[in-house]
Enzyme design. Structure first.
Site, PDB file in Angstrom:
ATOM      1  N   GLU A 156      95.519  68.617 -55.206  1.00 40.89           N
ATOM      2  CA  GLU A 156      96.928  68.365 -54.913  1.00 40.89           C
ATOM      3  C   GLU A 156      97.755  68.170 -56.173  1.00 40.89           C
ATOM      4  O   GLU A 156      98.989  68.240 -56.134  1.00 40.89           O
ATOM      5  CB  GLU A 156      97.082  67.164 -53.985  1.00 40.89           C
ATOM      6  CG  GLU A 156      96.797  65.820 -54.615  1.00 40.89           C
ATOM      7  CD  GLU A 156      97.120  64.665 -53.671  1.00 40.89           C
ATOM      8  OE1 GLU A 156      97.764  63.716 -54.144  1.00 40.89           O
ATOM      9  OE2 GLU A 156      96.748  64.725 -52.489  1.00 40.89           O
ATOM     10  N   GLU A 182      98.506  79.236 -34.953  1.00 45.96           N
ATOM     11  CA  GLU A 182      98.759  79.390 -33.520  1.00 45.96           C
ATOM     12  C   GLU A 182      99.952  80.298 -33.215  1.00 45.96           C
ATOM     13  O   GLU A 182     100.160  80.681 -32.061  1.00 45.96           O
ATOM     14  CB  GLU A 182      99.024  78.010 -32.890  1.00 45.96           C
ATOM     15  CG  GLU A 182      97.827  77.076 -32.889  1.00 45.96           C
ATOM     16  CD  GLU A 182      96.838  77.374 -31.773  1.00 45.96           C
ATOM     17  OE1 GLU A 182      97.049  78.352 -31.027  1.00 45.96           O
ATOM     18  OE2 GLU A 182      95.845  76.642 -31.646  1.00 45.96           O
TER      19      GLU A 182
END
Length: 298
Positions: free
Chosen positions: A112, A81
């Site tokens: 991960e 954004e």
């Protein structure tokens, strides 16, 4: 290893699946609200992190977001954004996500733990960058590996975790602990922990935008207006800030090639785009200061 809050059983969990659906919904909402309350204990650190991000951007360095799983999705949501909201060049923002950014609904959990992938991903990090790392547990190997490399390279390290006294927070220049309560669905950190992380990230990047002069009276005056909605918003901002009719705001925006800040100065009476840009440069991009300078110039 001590039990982590994010792995504990929520007080309302026993019998949850046997409750009426409406009651389950109320419990889930309550869990989200409680998670957001946890952010209030970290507002000072969040502010410091936002200022650190602004410092990196001013110096021409990168913002690097790094995480795995649900935390990675929260990081990606904030990072993607920044260009549209604050006009940051997209190439100055990096997203490092364990296993890569998903291109489908599949997001394997084992990535991960892949420290080799983390080492390779961290090659993009340089001195002076602001590196934002997230891990609900505070122990994710992918995030820990990148945090260590970032420190060694002289980057500014910002770490967010939902458990206190965890390894990730010890590696940070700015440690942000978001002590969310146990999840209603035990261990499902896409819920409360993720909500708290998203709120903290939004606060950090918005504080960064304010520090960079990209916010004026709550308006995103450095936005990239690339659709009809945003072009209309840009024109309304220029009209409101400069106190001019909408048509004059649109004319100023056209001359300024869609950029709100110089358009405001043109709408206020700056004789040409060159002067508007010079005033903004002298004001370090801060519209309020440039407006004051324009009045003095007149």
């Amino acid at each position: 290893m001590p039990q982590r809050k994010t792995e504990e059983l929520h007080a309302s969990a026993p019998g949850l699946d046997a409750r009426p659906v409406e009651e389950i919904g109320a419990i889930l909402l309550s869990g989200q609200i409680d998670a957001l309350r946890a952010v209030s204990s970290a507002t000072s650190d969040i502010a410091r992190a936002g200022q650190m991000m602004a410092k990196a951007v001013r110096a021409g360095r990168q913002l690097v977001y790094a995480a795995a799983g649900s935390s990675g999705l929260m990081a990606m949501a904030d990072a993607c954004e920044l260009a549209g909201t604050f006009g940051l060049a997209p190439e100055r923002t990096r997203i490092l996500m364990a296993g890569g950014i998903p291109t489908s609904a599949a997001m394997p959990g084992d990535t991960e733990d892949d420290t080799q992938d983390a080492k390779e991903a961290a090659e993009v990090i340089h001195a002076g960058d602001a590196v934002i790392l997230l891990s609900a547990s505070g122990r994710t190997p992918y995030a820990l590996t990148i945090a260590g490399i970032a420190r060694d390279r002289g980057a500014h390290v910002i770490c967010l975790a939902n458990n206190p006294d965890t390894p990730l927070l010890t590696l940070a220049d700015v440690a942000i602990c978001l002590p969310t309560p146990p999840e209603v669905i035990s261990g499902s950190t896409r819920m409360g922990a993720g909500t708290a992380q998203k709120a903290a990230l939004n606060m950090m990047s918005t504080i960064m935008g304010v520090a960079l002069g990209h916010v004026h009276d709550g308006m995103m005056v450095n936005l990239h207006a690339d659709n009809d909605k945003l072009r209309d918003r840009a024109a309304r901002m220029v009209a409101d800030i400069a106190s001019v009719p909408h048509e004059r705001a649109e004319t100023a925006l056209a001359i300024a090639k869609g950029r709100v800040k110089p358009a405001v100065l043109l709408a206020m009476g700056a004789p040409n785009l060159t002067l508007a840009e010079e005033l903004l440069t002298q004001a370090d991009g801060r519209l309020r200061a440039a407006m004051a300078a324009l009045h003095s110039h007149a």
